[in-house]
Motif scaffolding. Structure first.
Motif, PDB file in Angstrom:
ATOM      1  N   GLY A 172       0.742  -1.341   0.051  1.00 46.81           N
ATOM      2  CA  GLY A 172      -0.158   0.066  -0.236  1.00 46.81           C
ATOM      3  C   GLY A 172       0.877   1.028   0.108  1.00 46.81           C
ATOM      4  O   GLY A 172       2.001   1.119  -0.462  1.00 46.81           O
ATOM      5  N   GLY A 173       0.199   2.303   0.556  1.00 48.75           N
ATOM      6  CA  GLY A 173       0.910   3.583   0.516  1.00 48.75           C
ATOM      7  C   GLY A 173       1.143   4.280   2.028  1.00 48.75           C
ATOM      8  O   GLY A 173       1.655   5.271   2.098  1.00 48.75           O
ATOM      9  N   ASP A 174       1.534   3.192   2.815  1.00 53.37           N
ATOM     10  CA  ASP A 174       1.957   3.653   4.127  1.00 53.37           C
ATOM     11  C   ASP A 174       3.391   4.116   4.052  1.00 53.37           C
ATOM     12  O   ASP A 174       4.325   3.602   3.431  1.00 53.37           O
ATOM     13  N   TRP A 175       3.534   5.189   4.771  1.00 52.92           N
ATOM     14  CA  TRP A 175       5.091   5.764   4.897  1.00 52.92           C
ATOM     15  C   TRP A 175       5.346   6.332   6.131  1.00 52.92           C
ATOM     16  O   TRP A 175       4.440   7.041   6.884  1.00 52.92           O
ATOM     17  N   TYR A 176       6.585   6.496   6.441  1.00 56.72           N
ATOM     18  CA  TYR A 176       7.095   7.440   7.586  1.00 56.72           C
ATOM     19  C   TYR A 176       8.379   8.205   7.001  1.00 56.72           C
ATOM     20  O   TYR A 176       8.967   7.719   6.120  1.00 56.72           O
ATOM     21  N   GLU A 177       8.711   9.101   7.934  1.00 57.97           N
ATOM     22  CA  GLU A 177       9.629  10.226   7.564  1.00 57.97           C
ATOM     23  C   GLU A 177      10.055  10.849   8.674  1.00 57.97           C
ATOM     24  O   GLU A 177       9.388  11.170   9.571  1.00 57.97           O
ATOM     25  N   THR A 178      11.469  11.077   8.755  1.00 54.98           N
ATOM     26  CA  THR A 178      11.991  12.389   9.654  1.00 54.98           C
ATOM     27  C   THR A 178      12.767  13.451   8.842  1.00 54.98           C
ATOM     28  O   THR A 178      13.179  13.168   7.805  1.00 54.98           O
ATOM     29  N   GLY A 205       2.333   8.766   7.410  1.00 55.69           N
ATOM     30  CA  GLY A 205       1.466   8.824   6.436  1.00 55.69           C
ATOM     31  C   GLY A 205       0.746   7.447   5.803  1.00 55.69           C
ATOM     32  O   GLY A 205       1.345   6.595   5.595  1.00 55.69           O
ATOM     33  N   ASP A 206      -0.463   7.662   5.106  1.00 57.03           N
ATOM     34  CA  ASP A 206      -0.860   6.660   4.289  1.00 57.03           C
ATOM     35  C   ASP A 206      -1.851   7.090   3.219  1.00 57.03           C
ATOM     36  O   ASP A 206      -2.665   7.945   3.293  1.00 57.03           O
ATOM     37  N   VAL A 207      -1.553   6.766   2.151  1.00 56.96           N
ATOM     38  CA  VAL A 207      -2.160   6.753   0.766  1.00 56.96           C
ATOM     39  C   VAL A 207      -3.278   5.836   0.560  1.00 56.96           C
ATOM     40  O   VAL A 207      -3.118   4.621   1.068  1.00 56.96           O
ATOM     41  N   MET A 208      -4.319   6.327   0.491  1.00 54.61           N
ATOM     42  CA  MET A 208      -5.585   5.341   0.086  1.00 54.61           C
ATOM     43  C   MET A 208      -5.309   4.518  -0.966  1.00 54.61           C
ATOM     44  O   MET A 208      -4.917   4.754  -2.100  1.00 54.61           O
ATOM     45  N   GLY A 209      -5.622   2.847  -0.594  1.00 58.92           N
ATOM     46  CA  GLY A 209      -5.542   1.976  -1.696  1.00 58.92           C
ATOM     47  C   GLY A 209      -4.237   1.072  -1.733  1.00 58.92           C
ATOM     48  O   GLY A 209      -3.410   1.304  -0.478  1.00 58.92           O
ATOM     49  N   HIS A 210      -4.220   0.167  -2.480  1.00 55.29           N
ATOM     50  CA  HIS A 210      -2.980  -0.811  -2.388  1.00 55.29           C
ATOM     51  C   HIS A 210      -2.580  -0.784  -4.062  1.00 55.29           C
ATOM     52  O   HIS A 210      -3.093  -0.362  -4.715  1.00 55.29           O
ATOM     53  N   GLY A 211      -1.283  -1.593  -3.921  1.00 56.32           N
ATOM     54  CA  GLY A 211      -0.638  -1.805  -5.468  1.00 56.32           C
ATOM     55  C   GLY A 211       0.421  -0.413  -5.734  1.00 56.32           C
ATOM     56  O   GLY A 211       0.904   0.383  -4.954  1.00 56.32           O
ATOM     57  N   LEU A 212       0.666  -0.650  -6.714  1.00 59.70           N
ATOM     58  CA  LEU A 212       1.832   0.226  -7.364  1.00 59.70           C
ATOM     59  C   LEU A 212       1.435   1.340  -7.680  1.00 59.70           C
ATOM     60  O   LEU A 212       2.291   2.479  -7.199  1.00 59.70           O
ATOM     61  N   ASP A 213       0.315   1.708  -7.816  1.00 60.34           N
ATOM     62  CA  ASP A 213      -0.153   3.231  -7.999  1.00 60.34           C
ATOM     63  C   ASP A 213      -0.075   3.922  -6.467  1.00 60.34           C
ATOM     64  O   ASP A 213       0.145   5.117  -6.364  1.00 60.34           O
ATOM     65  N   ALA A 214      -0.537   3.265  -5.418  1.00 65.35           N
ATOM     66  CA  ALA A 214      -0.663   3.656  -4.116  1.00 65.35           C
ATOM     67  C   ALA A 214       1.102   3.830  -3.756  1.00 65.35           C
ATOM     68  O   ALA A 214       1.209   5.054  -2.997  1.00 65.35           O
ATOM     69  N   ALA A 215       1.780   3.274  -4.032  1.00 66.81           N
ATOM     70  CA  ALA A 215       3.108   3.182  -3.760  1.00 66.81           C
ATOM     71  C   ALA A 215       3.781   4.452  -4.367  1.00 66.81           C
ATOM     72  O   ALA A 215       4.542   5.237  -3.666  1.00 66.81           O
ATOM     73  N   VAL A 216       3.399   4.648  -5.733  1.00 69.54           N
ATOM     74  CA  VAL A 216       3.997   5.775  -6.544  1.00 69.54           C
ATOM     75  C   VAL A 216       3.538   7.091  -5.848  1.00 69.54           C
ATOM     76  O   VAL A 216       4.284   8.121  -5.875  1.00 69.54           O
ATOM     77  N   ASP A 217       2.039   7.292  -5.623  1.00 72.55           N
ATOM     78  CA  ASP A 217       1.581   8.505  -4.873  1.00 72.55           C
ATOM     79  C   ASP A 217       2.376   8.713  -3.515  1.00 72.55           C
ATOM     80  O   ASP A 217       2.293   9.715  -3.186  1.00 72.55           O
ATOM     81  N   MET A 218       2.383   7.423  -2.769  1.00 76.93           N
ATOM     82  CA  MET A 218       3.157   7.607  -1.517  1.00 76.93           C
ATOM     83  C   MET A 218       4.766   8.431  -1.740  1.00 76.93           C
ATOM     84  O   MET A 218       5.098   9.347  -0.905  1.00 76.93           O
TER      85      MET A 218
END
Length: 188
Positions: free
Chosen positions: A112-118, A131-144
């Motif tokens: 999915g589009g889950d992420w963290y950052e400092t 953060g978390d981008v809605m959805g799963h798959g490659l598109d969510a990872a790219v938006d993330m």
């Protein structure tokens, strides 16, 4: 047989004198060969109906094998992308130690589009981000990745967290093709 898409059939004799019919049908789909279907029958030879049925089964199996390979490639790309993006958050201030751990929901779930950052700020401060981008798959990872990069840029201006979120929201709103996302900021 591969050029014409026709089965190869041959009749043989078993040691006990029982006739055996053998048919191989290529697993062809979208111009690609995925293997061959082998059918063996003792007794009567294959009928025209049997041949047509085996052709249909072989074509259907080849299409599904092709879809599986495409799905596996996309899934692998998305996993590698997210693994690369989550592997190393930004560097916090030297006086702050950060430990992170990402646990996906399950083994069968697409990335999915889950992420963290400092983000390191001036005067010994660090901005912690999840953060978390809605959805799963490659598109969510790219938006993330796009949200994460935009956040790094906006946060580097050293604005208060609520202003960083407003600017991030404004920047994201300009691109209507991006998926919605949630984001949590904490300044330490």
């Amino acid at each position: 047989a591969l050029d014409e898409g026709h089965p190869i059939t041959a009749g043989t004799q078993l040691v006990g004198g029982v006739p055996r019919s053998v048919m191989t049908v290529p697993l062809l789909a979208h111009g690609r060969l995925y293997g061959a279907l082998l059918a063996v029958r003792s007794g009567a030879p294959f009928s025209a109906y049997d041949t047509a049925t085996l052709h249909y089964v072989a074509r259907l199996a080849a299409v599904h094998l092709g879809h599986d390979r495409e799905h596996t490639a996309v899934h692998s790309t998305a996993l590698n992308l997210q693994r690369a993006l989550l592997a190393e958050p930004g560097r916090p201030h030297p006086n702050l130690d950060i430990a992170t751990r990402y646990l996906p929901v399950g083994g069968g779930t697409l990335v999915g589009g889950d992420w963290y950052e400092t983000v390191r700020l001036h005067f010994g401060r660090t901005l912690l981000v999840m953060g978390d981008v809605m959805g799963h798959g490659l598109d969510a990872a790219v938006d993330m990745n796009a949200y994460r990069s935009t956040l790094r840029y906006v946060a580097s201006t050293d604005l208060p967290p609520h202003r960083v979120l407003r600017q991030l929201d404004a920047a994201v709103a300009e691109d209507s093709t991006r998926r919605p996302a949630t984001c949590l900021l904490a300044r330490v």
